[in-house]
Design an enzyme around this catalytic site. Structure first.
Site, PDB file in Angstrom:
ATOM      1  N   ASP A   8       1.049  -1.202  -0.245  1.00 52.50           N
ATOM      2  CA  ASP A   8       0.253   0.017   0.299  1.00 52.50           C
ATOM      3  C   ASP A   8       1.492   1.258   0.249  1.00 52.50           C
ATOM      4  O   ASP A   8       1.866   1.624   1.029  1.00 52.50           O
ATOM      5  CB  ASP A   8      -0.921  -0.517   1.469  1.00 52.50           C
ATOM      6  CG  ASP A   8      -1.729   1.212   0.550  1.00 52.50           C
ATOM      7  OD1 ASP A   8      -2.877   0.831   0.803  1.00 52.50           O
ATOM      8  OD2 ASP A   8      -1.571   2.305   1.132  1.00 52.50           O
ATOM      9  N   ASP A 106      -4.037   2.223  -5.429  1.00 52.53           N
ATOM     10  CA  ASP A 106      -2.810   2.379  -5.008  1.00 52.53           C
ATOM     11  C   ASP A 106      -2.203   1.470  -3.551  1.00 52.53           C
ATOM     12  O   ASP A 106      -1.325   1.041  -2.898  1.00 52.53           O
ATOM     13  CB  ASP A 106      -2.018   3.300  -3.555  1.00 52.53           C
ATOM     14  CG  ASP A 106      -3.510   3.328  -1.651  1.00 52.53           C
ATOM     15  OD1 ASP A 106      -3.845   2.581  -1.907  1.00 52.53           O
ATOM     16  OD2 ASP A 106      -2.477   3.794  -1.607  1.00 52.53           O
ATOM     17  N   GLU A 107      -2.931   0.327  -4.123  1.00 51.33           N
ATOM     18  CA  GLU A 107      -3.052  -0.671  -3.489  1.00 51.33           C
ATOM     19  C   GLU A 107      -3.430  -2.388  -3.710  1.00 51.33           C
ATOM     20  O   GLU A 107      -4.005  -2.500  -4.630  1.00 51.33           O
ATOM     21  CB  GLU A 107      -3.802  -0.743  -1.877  1.00 51.33           C
ATOM     22  CG  GLU A 107      -3.936  -1.583  -0.946  1.00 51.33           C
ATOM     23  CD  GLU A 107      -4.955  -1.359   0.531  1.00 51.33           C
ATOM     24  OE1 GLU A 107      -5.164  -0.189   0.171  1.00 51.33           O
ATOM     25  OE2 GLU A 107      -5.985  -2.301   0.106  1.00 51.33           O
TER      26      GLU A 107
HETATM   27  N1  DCP Z   1      -9.081   8.240  -1.056  1.00 52.02           N
HETATM   28  C1  DCP Z   1      -9.667   9.377  -1.171  1.00 52.02           C
HETATM   29  N2  DCP Z   1     -10.952   8.924   0.287  1.00 52.02           N
HETATM   30  C2  DCP Z   1     -10.130   8.665   1.654  1.00 52.02           C
HETATM   31  C3  DCP Z   1     -10.013   8.199   1.367  1.00 52.02           C
HETATM   32  C4  DCP Z   1      -8.803   7.345   0.445  1.00 52.02           C
HETATM   33  O1  DCP Z   1      -9.763  10.410  -1.676  1.00 52.02           O
HETATM   34  N3  DCP Z   1     -11.688   8.648   2.167  1.00 52.02           N
HETATM   35  C5  DCP Z   1      -8.100   8.862  -2.021  1.00 52.02           C
HETATM   36  C6  DCP Z   1      -6.827   9.472  -1.596  1.00 52.02           C
HETATM   37  C7  DCP Z   1      -5.253   7.933  -0.812  1.00 52.02           C
HETATM   38  C8  DCP Z   1      -6.061   7.298  -1.441  1.00 52.02           C
HETATM   39  O2  DCP Z   1      -7.388   7.371  -1.887  1.00 52.02           O
HETATM   40  O3  DCP Z   1      -4.161   9.484  -1.134  1.00 52.02           O
HETATM   41  C9  DCP Z   1      -5.319   5.964  -0.897  1.00 52.02           C
HETATM   42  O4  DCP Z   1      -6.080   5.968  -0.003  1.00 52.02           O
HETATM   43  P1  DCP Z   1      -5.461   5.416   1.486  1.00 52.02           P
HETATM   44  O5  DCP Z   1      -6.497   4.931   2.578  1.00 52.02           O
HETATM   45  O6  DCP Z   1      -4.216   4.389   0.393  1.00 52.02           O
HETATM   46  O7  DCP Z   1      -4.794   6.020   2.353  1.00 52.02           O
HETATM   47  P2  DCP Z   1      -3.374   6.931   1.488  1.00 52.02           P
HETATM   48  O8  DCP Z   1      -2.629   6.441   0.380  1.00 52.02           O
HETATM   49  O9  DCP Z   1      -3.744   8.995   1.698  1.00 52.02           O
HETATM   50  O10 DCP Z   1      -2.214   7.187   2.824  1.00 52.02           O
HETATM   51  P3  DCP Z   1      -1.982   5.905   3.822  1.00 52.02           P
HETATM   52  O11 DCP Z   1      -0.241   6.281   3.730  1.00 52.02           O
HETATM   53  O12 DCP Z   1      -2.591   6.359   5.003  1.00 52.02           O
HETATM   54  O13 DCP Z   1      -1.869   4.308   2.827  1.00 52.02           O
HETATM   55 CA    CA Z   2      -2.439   4.121   1.141  1.00 55.53          CA
HETATM   56 CA    CA Z   3      -5.043   2.029  -0.063  1.00 58.59          CA
END
Ligand code: DCP
Ligand code: CA
Ligand code: CA
Length: 356
Positions: A8, A106-107
């Protein structure tokens, strides 16, 4: 025993922004709706770890984020750009995986049982994966490693940011028991709420629930919850086999829970797909819809016909059934896709590969 990894990306959208705007690195960076001086509507998509120190989180109203840190760098969501980077990441990961399953922008899960034969080697392998992603894209990720998808995902959460964590069977209980039930991967907000009402706050408490009790409350899904509470998850890493298929995807102008709007989008795509399969002389057996939620998680659902077809009506009938079975009335959708697979040529001997 299987060896499963979940990769991720760290603060993905914000990290992508830092990549093309190096001058914002080190500052709090928030990607999401326009804050409009505190009056903006909409939410935070994500933010970097600097912004998280101020209590800012994904899904929070952008106005609240603005109150918490007015002079943060606020940037709009640029799906297209993140998608391009995502494709590159997935391409790199596929090269490392045995079986591969993308679950979000992203995962992805990777079954690496064929590549490494124990957890120590898996950690070395994960390091290679991290390096390859860094080299290919300049971005950091976290990797969870365990014997199944549920535990790999939960290990990854604990590995964040920029880490690798292995969760071995003997450590599972003490790792998951103190967690609130909503931290169990696959248990959504609604289910978590119901579980809390039943008196199960933590995974440890949930593991005391009887199988019959859970099944009578949640149907077949009750059995899964029962297993999850024990760290058991038999589900396979499933290839989203998109290669030998023809499909379309569209993002809605604004996230929608309007089923009619979704249906009309599917109809447009079915027409286009029909045109393409006719041109190529193809028939299909399987219809798949792909849904991306506002939080960028995705899922695909498929139905197969008992025969080959080239009918757009049949395609659409199956797609509508899939939609009805998998989208609740108030559930918002960001992007929808339609795809046909199980293709066969009805024009003589030409190989399928010619059309791909
Ligand atoms: N995303 C979004 N709204 C949300 C959750 C996520 O638009 N409620 C989008 C933005 C994030 C992407 O999806 O960058 C991936 O979500 P993740 O939950 O993997 O979160 P992040 O990658 O941003 O942070 P982390 O480092 O905690 O994985
Ligand atoms: Ca992420
Ligand atoms: Ca994710």
């Amino acid at each position: 025993m299987r060896i499963i990894m979940l990769v991720d990306m760290d603060y993905f959208f914000a990290a992508c922004e830092e990549l093309r705007k190096p001058e914002i690195k080190g500052k709090p960076v928030i990607v999401g709706a326009d804050p409009k001086g505190g009056n903006g509507r909409g939410v935070v998509s994500t933010c970097n770890y600097v912004a998280r120190r101020y209590g800012i989180r994904s899904g929070m109203p952008i106005s609240m984020a603005y109150r918490l840190k007015k002079d943060a760098v606020f940037l709009p969501v640029d799906d297209k750009y993140y998608e391009k980077i995502s494709n590159e990441i997935m391409r790199i990961l596929r090269g490392f995986a045995g079986r591969f399953e993308q679950v979000s922008i992203d995962e992805a899960f990777m079954d690496v049982s064929e590549k490494v034969d124990n957890f120590d080697k898996a950690v070395d392998y994960a390091r290679e994966v991290k390096e390859a992603i860094m080299k290919g894209t300049g971005l950091k990720c976290s990797i969870g490693i365990s014997e199944n998808k549920l535990l790999a995902k939960m290990a990854c959460e604990a590995a964040k940011p920029d880490g690798i964590k292995v969760l071995k069977r003997e450590d599972v209980q003490k790792f998951i028991e103190p967690m609130p039930v909503d931290r169990l991967y696959g248990v959504g907000k609604k289910t978590a709420q119901k579980l809390k009402e039943m008196g199960y706050e933590t995974v440890g408490e949930l593991s005391k629930a009887g199988l019959m009790e859970l099944v009578s409350k949640f149907g077949v899904y009750g059995k899964e919850i029962y297993d999850y509470a024990r760290g058991i998850d038999e589900s396979e890493v499933v290839e989203n086999n998109e290669i030998k298929s023809i499909g379309r995807e569209r993002t809605f102008d604004a996230d929608t829970d309007n089923i009619e709007e979704m249906k009309s989008m599917l109809e447009t795509m079915a027409n286009e797909i029909k045109e393409e399969i006719d041109t190529k002389g193809l028939q299909f057996k399987t219809v798949t819809i792909k849904i991306r939620k506002p939080d960028f998680t995705e899922f695909m659902k498929s139905r197969s016909l008992s025969h080959y077809s080239n009918s757009d009506k049949e395609m659409l009938d199956e797609a509508f059934k899939l939609l009805a079975d998998n989208i609740g009335t108030k559930e918002k959708v960001r992007k929808i896709g339609l795809r046909v697979s199980g293709l066969a040529s009805y024009r003589g001997q030409r190989k399928l590969a010619e059309y791909m």
